[in-house]
Design a protein around this motif. Structure first.
Motif, PDB file in Angstrom:
ATOM      1  N   PHE A 260       0.841  -1.188   0.000  1.00 24.85           N
ATOM      2  CA  PHE A 260       0.000   0.000   0.000  1.00 24.85           C
ATOM      3  C   PHE A 260       0.881   1.244   0.000  1.00 24.85           C
ATOM      4  N   LEU A 261       0.514   2.212  -0.857  1.00 19.74           N
ATOM      5  CA  LEU A 261       1.130   3.538  -0.843  1.00 19.74           C
ATOM      6  C   LEU A 261       0.095   4.513  -0.298  1.00 19.74           C
ATOM      7  N   PHE A 262       0.304   5.025   0.908  1.00 25.32           N
ATOM      8  CA  PHE A 262      -0.681   5.858   1.595  1.00 25.32           C
ATOM      9  C   PHE A 262      -0.560   7.304   1.144  1.00 25.32           C
ATOM     10  N   VAL A 263      -1.710   7.892   0.720  1.00 26.77           N
ATOM     11  CA  VAL A 263      -1.805   9.303   0.348  1.00 26.77           C
ATOM     12  C   VAL A 263      -2.582  10.008   1.459  1.00 26.77           C
ATOM     13  N   PRO A 264      -2.000  10.999   2.150  1.00 29.81           N
ATOM     14  CA  PRO A 264      -2.645  11.568   3.341  1.00 29.81           C
ATOM     15  C   PRO A 264      -3.778  12.542   3.057  1.00 29.81           C
ATOM     16  N   SER A 265      -4.279  12.624   1.816  1.00 29.77           N
ATOM     17  CA  SER A 265      -5.334  13.583   1.496  1.00 29.77           C
ATOM     18  C   SER A 265      -6.271  12.969   0.470  1.00 29.77           C
ATOM     19  N   GLU A 266      -7.599  13.140   0.705  1.00 33.98           N
ATOM     20  CA  GLU A 266      -8.599  12.634  -0.236  1.00 33.98           C
ATOM     21  C   GLU A 266      -8.583  13.429  -1.538  1.00 33.98           C
ATOM     22  N   SER A 267      -8.370  14.744  -1.463  1.00 33.00           N
ATOM     23  CA  SER A 267      -8.346  15.561  -2.683  1.00 33.00           C
ATOM     24  C   SER A 267      -7.163  15.204  -3.573  1.00 33.00           C
ATOM     25  N   ILE A 268      -5.987  14.987  -2.950  1.00 35.12           N
ATOM     26  CA  ILE A 268      -4.817  14.580  -3.740  1.00 35.12           C
ATOM     27  C   ILE A 268      -5.067  13.229  -4.385  1.00 35.12           C
ATOM     28  N   PHE A 269      -5.698  12.324  -3.648  1.00 39.02           N
ATOM     29  CA  PHE A 269      -6.001  10.997  -4.186  1.00 39.02           C
ATOM     30  C   PHE A 269      -6.938  11.108  -5.398  1.00 39.02           C
ATOM     31  N   ALA A 270      -7.976  11.969  -5.283  1.00 42.58           N
ATOM     32  CA  ALA A 270      -8.921  12.130  -6.393  1.00 42.58           C
ATOM     33  C   ALA A 270      -8.242  12.748  -7.620  1.00 42.58           C
ATOM     34  N   GLU A 271      -7.456  13.807  -7.427  1.00 38.23           N
ATOM     35  CA  GLU A 271      -6.782  14.441  -8.564  1.00 38.23           C
ATOM     36  C   GLU A 271      -5.716  13.529  -9.163  1.00 38.23           C
ATOM     37  N   LEU A 272      -5.115  12.696  -8.329  1.00 32.07           N
ATOM     38  CA  LEU A 272      -4.128  11.749  -8.843  1.00 32.07           C
ATOM     39  C   LEU A 272      -4.779  10.756  -9.798  1.00 32.07           C
ATOM     40  N   HIS A 273      -5.953  10.237  -9.456  1.00 29.31           N
ATOM     41  CA  HIS A 273      -6.648   9.305 -10.336  1.00 29.31           C
ATOM     42  C   HIS A 273      -7.266  10.011 -11.539  1.00 29.31           C
ATOM     43  N   GLU A 274      -7.534  11.297 -11.413  1.00 29.44           N
ATOM     44  CA  GLU A 274      -8.165  12.009 -12.518  1.00 29.44           C
ATOM     45  C   GLU A 274      -7.152  12.520 -13.531  1.00 29.44           C
ATOM     46  N   ASN A 275      -6.018  13.049 -13.063  1.00 27.42           N
ATOM     47  CA  ASN A 275      -5.058  13.705 -13.956  1.00 27.42           C
ATOM     48  C   ASN A 275      -3.797  12.895 -14.230  1.00 27.42           C
ATOM     49  N   PHE A 276      -3.526  11.860 -13.421  1.00 28.09           N
ATOM     50  CA  PHE A 276      -2.309  11.073 -13.583  1.00 28.09           C
ATOM     51  C   PHE A 276      -2.656   9.584 -13.624  1.00 28.09           C
ATOM     52  N   GLU A 277      -3.546   9.240 -14.538  1.00 26.85           N
ATOM     53  CA  GLU A 277      -3.971   7.844 -14.674  1.00 26.85           C
ATOM     54  C   GLU A 277      -2.826   6.915 -15.063  1.00 26.85           C
ATOM     55  N   PRO A 278      -1.864   7.309 -15.932  1.00 27.21           N
ATOM     56  CA  PRO A 278      -0.742   6.403 -16.237  1.00 27.21           C
ATOM     57  C   PRO A 278       0.075   6.025 -15.010  1.00 27.21           C
ATOM     58  N   VAL A 279       0.250   6.975 -14.073  1.00 33.04           N
ATOM     59  CA  VAL A 279       0.992   6.666 -12.846  1.00 33.04           C
ATOM     60  C   VAL A 279       0.240   5.615 -12.031  1.00 33.04           C
ATOM     61  N   VAL A 280      -1.073   5.755 -11.945  1.00 35.30           N
ATOM     62  CA  VAL A 280      -1.879   4.781 -11.191  1.00 35.30           C
ATOM     63  C   VAL A 280      -1.804   3.410 -11.857  1.00 35.30           C
ATOM     64  N   GLN A 281      -1.872   3.369 -13.189  1.00 29.48           N
ATOM     65  CA  GLN A 281      -1.781   2.095 -13.889  1.00 29.48           C
ATOM     66  C   GLN A 281      -0.404   1.447 -13.697  1.00 29.48           C
ATOM     67  N   LYS A 282       0.636   2.265 -13.710  1.00 33.34           N
ATOM     68  CA  LYS A 282       1.976   1.720 -13.485  1.00 33.34           C
ATOM     69  C   LYS A 282       2.105   1.169 -12.069  1.00 33.34           C
ATOM     70  N   ALA A 283       1.509   1.839 -11.093  1.00 30.38           N
ATOM     71  CA  ALA A 283       1.532   1.332  -9.721  1.00 30.38           C
ATOM     72  C   ALA A 283       0.791   0.004  -9.622  1.00 30.38           C
ATOM     73  N   HIS A 284      -0.326  -0.136 -10.320  1.00 34.51           N
ATOM     74  CA  HIS A 284      -1.063  -1.409 -10.310  1.00 34.51           C
ATOM     75  C   HIS A 284      -0.228  -2.529 -10.938  1.00 34.51           C
ATOM     76  N   ARG A 285       0.459  -2.208 -12.015  1.00 37.06           N
ATOM     77  CA  ARG A 285       1.296  -3.233 -12.642  1.00 37.06           C
ATOM     78  C   ARG A 285       2.447  -3.642 -11.730  1.00 37.06           C
ATOM     79  N   ALA A 286       2.935  -2.713 -10.922  1.00 38.36           N
ATOM     80  CA  ALA A 286       4.007  -3.030  -9.975  1.00 38.36           C
ATOM     81  C   ALA A 286       3.476  -3.601  -8.665  1.00 38.36           C
ATOM     82  N   ARG A 287       2.154  -3.899  -8.589  1.00 39.78           N
ATOM     83  CA  ARG A 287       1.501  -4.440  -7.391  1.00 39.78           C
ATOM     84  C   ARG A 287       1.582  -3.457  -6.214  1.00 39.78           C
ATOM     85  N   ILE A 288       1.468  -2.175  -6.538  1.00 33.56           N
ATOM     86  CA  ILE A 288       1.412  -1.130  -5.520  1.00 33.56           C
ATOM     87  C   ILE A 288       0.011  -0.508  -5.598  1.00 33.56           C
TER      88      ILE A 288
END
Length: 407
Positions: A260-288
């Motif tokens: 688990f990679l903990f993000v200490p803010s709900e807004s950062i988490f939402a914008e991360l999934h909205e604007n940086f989808e490739p980073v999220v997909q890469k984390a899933h591929r790395a089992r993070i």
């Protein structure tokens, strides 16, 4: 002059008599025409005079009619003036009455409004007092926010803030002994948190070191170009951090295959999934798995349920023994209840027999009460004399009892 006269005389002498006669006729016709025109002019003047006289008489008649109409109008105007005067006085009286009523109502309304205004001012003062308290709280909160900003401006204190929040969520959701903070792994790395899984499974690793520097650079960017550069830097930092977690904390046989990679803010988490989808997909591929505080809390609750189920399975034989003892106690209770039911049935039968005897005694007493005693020793029924009776002699020998048996 003599020459002219002579020439005129010669001219007249040269005119023929026929011409003179024609000239005389023309002259006579002209004279007649002048007389006719004069007569016509005289008739026309006479007609005009008559017409003017007629018009004068008509004008006089019209003037008389106008004077009459004027007199009538003056009378009507006088009557209307009197009516208007009366109506004006009535209207003035009604207006005065209404003004008096309105003055009273206005005075009462002003009094009520003054009272309401005082009450509203009092309420406003109370609300202002509440606003003052809220303002003081806001100022205190602003100071806290400034302190939080000072904490977040430092990298070490910011990491400690995210780690403390993660530790609070884990400590609130799991029992003691089910987790560990800063535990050293076999490769020498020390993850922020490890959660012990049931059934001897490897622990789950949680990392709370989210790169906020590049994210704050995105927030503070003043132009699209600066925001684009900050976004690229944030993407590189995230990829490096994901690779570090995968290399340090995902150890075959020692930790889980997922971290688990903990993000200490709900807004950062939402914008991360909205604007940086490739980073999220890469984390899933790395089992993070990138988790926010709410998702981490939900995951902790799931792990807690799994641990509870594992503890229940470990104590299953004790539960089965207790259930067997409970069934024995239940059998004994059923046997005793059935015996008690039999006792209750026998007691109910005895009670029914006692009630039957009491009913018979009541009927006997009613029959005895219905008898009449005579001085001669005969006892006769008070109501039915034709009913067959039995004679019973009392022990005293003085009275004879006559019992009516209806059975």
């Amino acid at each position: 002059m003599t020459v002219a006269s002579e020439s005129l005389s010669a001219s007249v002498a040269s005119i023929s008599p026929a011409m003179l006669a024609l000239a005389g006729g023309v002259l006579a016709a002209l004279i007649l025409l002048v007389i006719v025109l004069f007569l016509r002019a005289a008739g026309l003047r006479r007609e005009q005079a008559e017409e003017a006289d007629l018009r004068a008489r008509e004008s006089a008649m019209r003037m008389a009619e106008l004077l009459k109409i004027q007199a009538e109008m003056q009378g009507r105007i006088t009557a209307m003036a009197e009516v208007f005067g009366a109506r004006q006085s009535e209207l003035n009286q009604a207006i005065n009455q209404r003004l008096d009523g309105m003055s009273q109502r206005m005075s009462s309304t002003i009094t009520e409004q003054t009272k309401s205004t005082h009450e509203n001012l009092q309420r406003l003062q109370e609300r202002l007092a509440v606003i003052d308290v809220a303002q003081n709280n806001i100022q205190t909160l602003a100071k806290d926010v400034v302190g939080l900003q000072a904490i977040l401006s430092n990298k070490q204190t910011r990491g400690a803030f995210g780690q403390s929040r993660m530790e609070t969520i884990v400590a609130d959701g799991l029992p003691m002994g089910a987790y560990a903070f800063q535990q050293t792994l076999s490769n020498g790395s020390r993850p922020d948190c490890t959660i012990r899984m049931p059934n001897g499974a490897p622990p789950l690793v949680i990392d709370a070191k989210f790169p906020l520097e590049a994210w704050n650079a995105i927030r503070d960017a003043g132009s699209p170009e600066a925001a684009k550069l900050a976004g690229q830097q944030f993407r590189r930092d995230m990829e490096i951090h994901i690779r570090d977690i995968a290399e340090k904390y995902l150890i075959q046989g020692e930790t889980q295959d997922t971290a688990f990679l903990f993000v200490p803010s709900e807004s950062i988490f939402a914008e991360l999934h909205e604007n940086f989808e490739p980073v999220v997909q890469k984390a899933h591929r790395a089992r993070i798995v990138i988790v926010s505080p709410s998702l981490l809390m939900l995951s902790i609750q799931v792990i807690q349920a799994v641990l509870k189920d594992q503890r229940m399975r470990a104590q299953a034989h004790l539960i089965q023994g207790e259930v067997a003892l409970l069934m024995d106690d239940l059998g004994r209770l059923d046997e005793r209840v059935r015996k008690l039911q039999g006792h209750f049935a026998m007691a109910q039968k005895d009670i029914d027999m006692v009630v039957t005897s009491a009913d018979k005694l009541t009927r006997r007493g009613a029959k005895i009460e219905a008898l009449e005693f005579e001085a001669g020793g005969d006892v006769r029924p008070a109501r039915d004399e034709e009913t067959p009776a039995k004679s019973v002699e009392s022990r005293t020998g003085l009275l004879k009892l006559r019992v009516v048996d209806e059975e």
